[in-house]
Enzyme design. Structure first.
Site, PDB file in Angstrom:
ATOM      1  N   PHE A  96      -0.100  -5.523   5.561  1.00 20.48           N
ATOM      2  CA  PHE A  96      -0.135  -5.418   4.154  1.00 20.48           C
ATOM      3  C   PHE A  96       0.741  -4.174   3.845  1.00 20.48           C
ATOM      4  CE2 PHE A  96      -3.443  -2.590   5.772  1.00 20.48           C
ATOM      5  CZ  PHE A  96      -3.189  -1.382   4.942  1.00 20.48           C
ATOM      6  N   CYS A  97       1.435  -4.146   2.592  1.00 15.50           N
ATOM      7  CA  CYS A  97       1.915  -2.931   1.786  1.00 15.50           C
ATOM      8  C   CYS A  97       1.001  -2.641   0.745  1.00 15.50           C
ATOM      9  CB  CYS A  97       3.235  -3.413   1.614  1.00 15.50           C
ATOM     10  SG  CYS A  97       3.520  -4.586   0.283  1.00 15.50           S
ATOM     11  N   PHE A  98       1.641  -1.930  -0.164  1.00 14.79           N
ATOM     12  CA  PHE A  98       0.718  -1.541  -1.478  1.00 14.79           C
ATOM     13  C   PHE A  98       0.269  -2.768  -2.323  1.00 14.79           C
ATOM     14  CE2 PHE A  98       0.474   0.529  -5.576  1.00 14.79           C
ATOM     15  CZ  PHE A  98      -0.622   1.184  -5.217  1.00 14.79           C
TER      16      PHE A  98
END
Length: 367
Positions: A96-98
């Protein structure tokens, strides 16, 4: 490896401690992430900063172009290798990222180009964090709480962990909750603490069910603040009062705060530096409550503590610590606790030693 779909089943991720690869920059990770997450960034802090400035000044397309320039060649190869190691170690995990956008998709693409399909968390950190915030408030509102109270040194945390459905606030905050409560390893950030608490509350509800047992805490556990809604529920929840004879309490404090902490510092820092850091830990903890103790009482206790430390260093004898521990309990902690408990008498369900508390919770749980 069979292809797995991207997911937005946030509950399953947290209940099952699914490994998560956080590809945000280290500065973002350090502000807060999740208990099962590891940082394997697409960009380091400097690269992210430069791309962010480019985005504001020249727009998304130029920012993406700059990002590809900064993360290329050997740098790109090293990042991909780090991701592949994570995937090999955690084949059932997710990345995941932001927001689950560009960084996640690019990471996923580069991993795929190396021959591996690895799914991402839809919505990224922002969606995971929102899920935990909402679920924590829901669990606080709808859970039945029972609070384990007791004088300092009664071993509340030890007993708490033997109860049917405990949530260990001090363990989550990595702090014992008093002036002497600091641990060798640092406390989590406030966001990390809240995330840990939310996950623990979810597990208490879905894995075990029934009343949730908490140790009586003030608003702050070290530097970690309890949610105000939880404090309000705890302030009106029924109490179980753990009682222990003074000699046993002294022994527990000596074991936890002297013997245990000295061993932890020595293990981390080596014999000489570990001893000096342990000595500073004890004296500094006493100095932090100097104003509340009063100058003369603080001076007397510090003299007793210094003598005990000298005896410990020269003779490897811990018994000298009993004097300052007993004085601190009888003259400082006990009067303060007894006053506070006097305001809560109507909430007490049971009081007694560890066996009494454990037996009562078993009976009420199976009744």
């Amino acid at each position: 490896m069979a292809t797995r779909p991207d997911t937005d089943d946030y509950l399953a991720l947290f209940l099952n401690d699914v490994p998560l690869m956080d590809v945000r920059a280290p500065v973002e990770f350090d502000k807060g992430s999740f208990p099962s997450a590891e940082n394997a960034p697409l960009m380091n802090d400097d690269e992210r900063h430069r791309v962010g400035i480019c985005y504001k000044e020249q727009g998304q397309d130029r920012a993406i172009e700059l990002g590809h320039q900064l993360v290329s060649g050997d740098i790109k190869a090293r990042r991909i290798e780090a991701w592949k190691r994570f995937v090999a170690q955690h084949p059932n995990g997710y990345l995941f990222c932001f927001r689950g956008g560009l960084r996640s998709r690019l990471t996923q693409q580069w991993i795929r180009e190396s021959g591996i399909d690895y799914p991402l968390v839809k919505g990224g950190y922002k969606a995971l964090r929102r899920f935990l915030i909402d679920s924590l408030e829901d669990r606080i509102k709808n859970s039945e709480f029972r609070i384990l109270s007791g004088r300092t040194g009664t071993g509340k945390t030890r007993v708490l962990q033997q109860l049917p459905n405990p949530v260990d606030l001090e363990g989550l905050a990595n702090h014992r909750g008093s002036s002497f409560g600091r641990q060798v390893s640092p406390q989590p950030s406030q966001i990390d603490f809240e995330n840990r608490l939310a996950v623990a509350m979810l597990k208490a509800h879905h894995h075990k069910g029934g009343p949730v047992y908490l140790e009586d805490e003030s608003r702050l556990v070290g530097r970690c603040a309890l949610p105000e809604s939880l404090r309000e529920r705890m302030a009106s929840a029924p109490l179980m009062v753990l009682e222990q004879p003074l000699a046993q309490r002294i022994a527990i404090i000596r074991e936890d705060y002297v013997e245990g902490m000295c061993a932890d510092y020595t293990r981390r820092d080596g014999e000489e530096a570990g001893w000096l850091n342990f000595r500073d830990y004890l004296l500094s903890a006493l100095d932090r409550i100097r104003k509340r103790l009063g100058g003369e009482r603080h001076k007397q206790l510090r003299s007793l503590m210094e003598a005990a430390l000298e005896r410990q260093e020269r003779q490897e004898d811990l018994s000298g610590h009993d004097a300052w521990i007993q004085a601190l309990l009888e003259d400082y902690y006990d009067p303060m606790y007894d006053y506070q408990l006097g305001q809560k008498e109507g909430r007490i369900l049971v009081r007694g030693g560890p066996d009494v508390i454990r037996d009562w919770t078993k009976q009420t749980t199976t009744a």
